[in-house]
Design a protein around this motif. Structure first.
Motif, short mmCIF file in Angstrom:
data_model
loop_
_atom_site.label_atom_id
_atom_site.label_comp_id
_atom_site.label_asym_id
_atom_site.label_seq_id
_atom_site.Cartn_x
_atom_site.Cartn_y
_atom_site.Cartn_z
N LEU A 1 0.85 -1.18 -0.03
CA LEU A 1 -0.06 0.06 0.00
C LEU A 1 0.76 1.32 -0.06
N ARG A 2 2.04 1.27 -0.82
CA ARG A 2 3.05 2.29 -0.75
C ARG A 2 2.86 3.15 -1.95
N GLY A 3 2.26 2.32 -3.00
CA GLY A 3 2.23 3.12 -4.32
C GLY A 3 2.03 2.16 -5.55
N VAL A 4 0.97 2.40 -6.42
CA VAL A 4 0.71 1.38 -7.32
C VAL A 4 1.78 0.75 -8.11
N LYS A 5 2.62 1.02 -8.59
CA LYS A 5 3.89 0.60 -9.29
C LYS A 5 4.82 -0.19 -8.23
N SER A 6 5.22 0.28 -7.30
CA SER A 6 5.99 -0.37 -6.28
C SER A 6 5.26 -1.38 -5.56
N ASP A 7 4.01 -1.30 -5.21
CA ASP A 7 3.05 -2.47 -4.94
C ASP A 7 3.04 -3.54 -5.80
N ALA A 8 2.64 -3.21 -7.26
CA ALA A 8 2.39 -4.04 -8.35
C ALA A 8 4.02 -4.87 -8.41
N ASP A 9 4.94 -4.11 -8.35
CA ASP A 9 6.34 -4.95 -8.45
C ASP A 9 6.31 -5.88 -7.34
N TYR A 10 5.99 -5.71 -6.22
CA TYR A 10 6.15 -6.65 -5.09
C TYR A 10 5.32 -7.93 -5.48
N VAL A 11 4.15 -7.79 -5.81
CA VAL A 11 3.11 -8.74 -6.23
C VAL A 11 3.81 -9.35 -7.27
N SER A 12 4.27 -8.94 -8.18
CA SER A 12 4.97 -9.35 -9.48
C SER A 12 6.05 -10.36 -9.06
N SER A 13 6.69 -9.96 -7.99
CA SER A 13 7.83 -10.66 -7.61
C SER A 13 7.17 -12.03 -6.80
N ILE A 14 6.33 -11.92 -6.42
CA ILE A 14 5.56 -13.30 -5.88
C ILE A 14 4.99 -14.18 -6.92
N LEU A 15 4.43 -13.44 -8.06
CA LEU A 15 4.01 -14.53 -9.16
C LEU A 15 5.35 -15.00 -9.76
N ASN A 16 6.32 -14.50 -9.95
CA ASN A 16 7.51 -15.04 -10.50
C ASN A 16 8.06 -15.99 -9.71
N SER A 17 7.67 -16.40 -8.65
CA SER A 17 8.30 -17.24 -7.78
C SER A 17 7.34 -18.44 -7.85
N ILE A 18 6.26 -18.55 -8.52
CA ILE A 18 5.59 -19.47 -8.51
C ILE A 18 5.32 -20.41 -9.70
#
Length: 210
Positions: free
Chosen positions: A78-95
């Motif tokens: 909940l810090r910023g759209v791009k930074s939040d999306a980048d964080y979630v994207s890193s989770i997706l890349n680990s799956i």
């Protein structure tokens, strides 16, 4: 026992053995098919919105886990759209394997930007979530149509060291504004543990839709 009776008995035994074998093979096949179906289930990634946190998905998690789905409730910063999306994207890349990506409220804007061409993401699910076009913001979408009540319920912003501001919902107004479908007692707990969102995140333009 005469020869005919003996042959009839053997014939019946053979039929019974074949039938039992067929039942056993059929049962094992059904068990294996069920196991394979569970192995092929997509991983469900749940992304909460503003003022919430990962445990807000517990009711959904309980049902999905009972059905054999692998599930991750991401801790949306909940810090910023791009930074939040980048964080979630890193989770997706680990799956490994197929993924269904789910976003609630502001989390919808996050999942829209988190896919980044990840071919494992097979579906996006918006649970009362923002689905912005490029350039749209959460604050713009929340106030686009009459009836939005968020603004008057916000508490005075909390100043951050970097010059930004954290936004909270007033605890006395949290139940009616944010969690009217839960008990007052539960809403009080949620109000006390709510995660703030930055004013930057609310006002940051979304990228190209997934």
């Amino acid at each position: 026992m005469n020869i005919l009776s003996r042959r009839s008995g053997i014939h019946l035994l053979l039929i019974a053995a074949l039938s039992l074998g067929f039942i056993l093979v059929t049962t094992l096949g059904a068990i294996m098919n069920t196991a394979n179906a569970q192995d092929n289930k997509p991983t469900i990634i749940l992304v909460h919105g503003a003022f919430a946190e990962s445990s807000s998905w517990n009711g959904v998690l309980t049902k999905l886990i009972a059905k054999g789905y692998p599930v991750v409730a991401a801790a949306n910063p909940l810090r910023g759209v791009k930074s939040d999306a980048d964080y979630v994207s890193s989770i997706l890349n680990s799956i490994e394997g197929p993924i269904v990506l789910v976003g609630h409220s502001y989390g919808g804007a996050v999942i829209t930007n988190a896919v980044n061409g990840n071919k494992n993401v097979k579906a996006l699910v918006y649970v009362a979530g923002f689905a912005p076009e490029a350039g749209e913001t959460a604050v713009e979408l929340s106030g686009r149509y009459p009836g939005s009540t968020l603004g008057p319920t916000l508490a005075p912003p909390v100043a951050l060291p970097d010059g930004g501001k954290d936004l909270y919902i007033q605890q006395s107004k949290f139940h009616a504004q944010f969690a009217a479908d839960v008990s007052i007692a539960d809403a009080k707990l949620m109000a006390g543990t709510q995660r703030p969102i930055t004013d930057v995140a609310f006002n940051e333009a979304s990228g190209a839709p997934a």
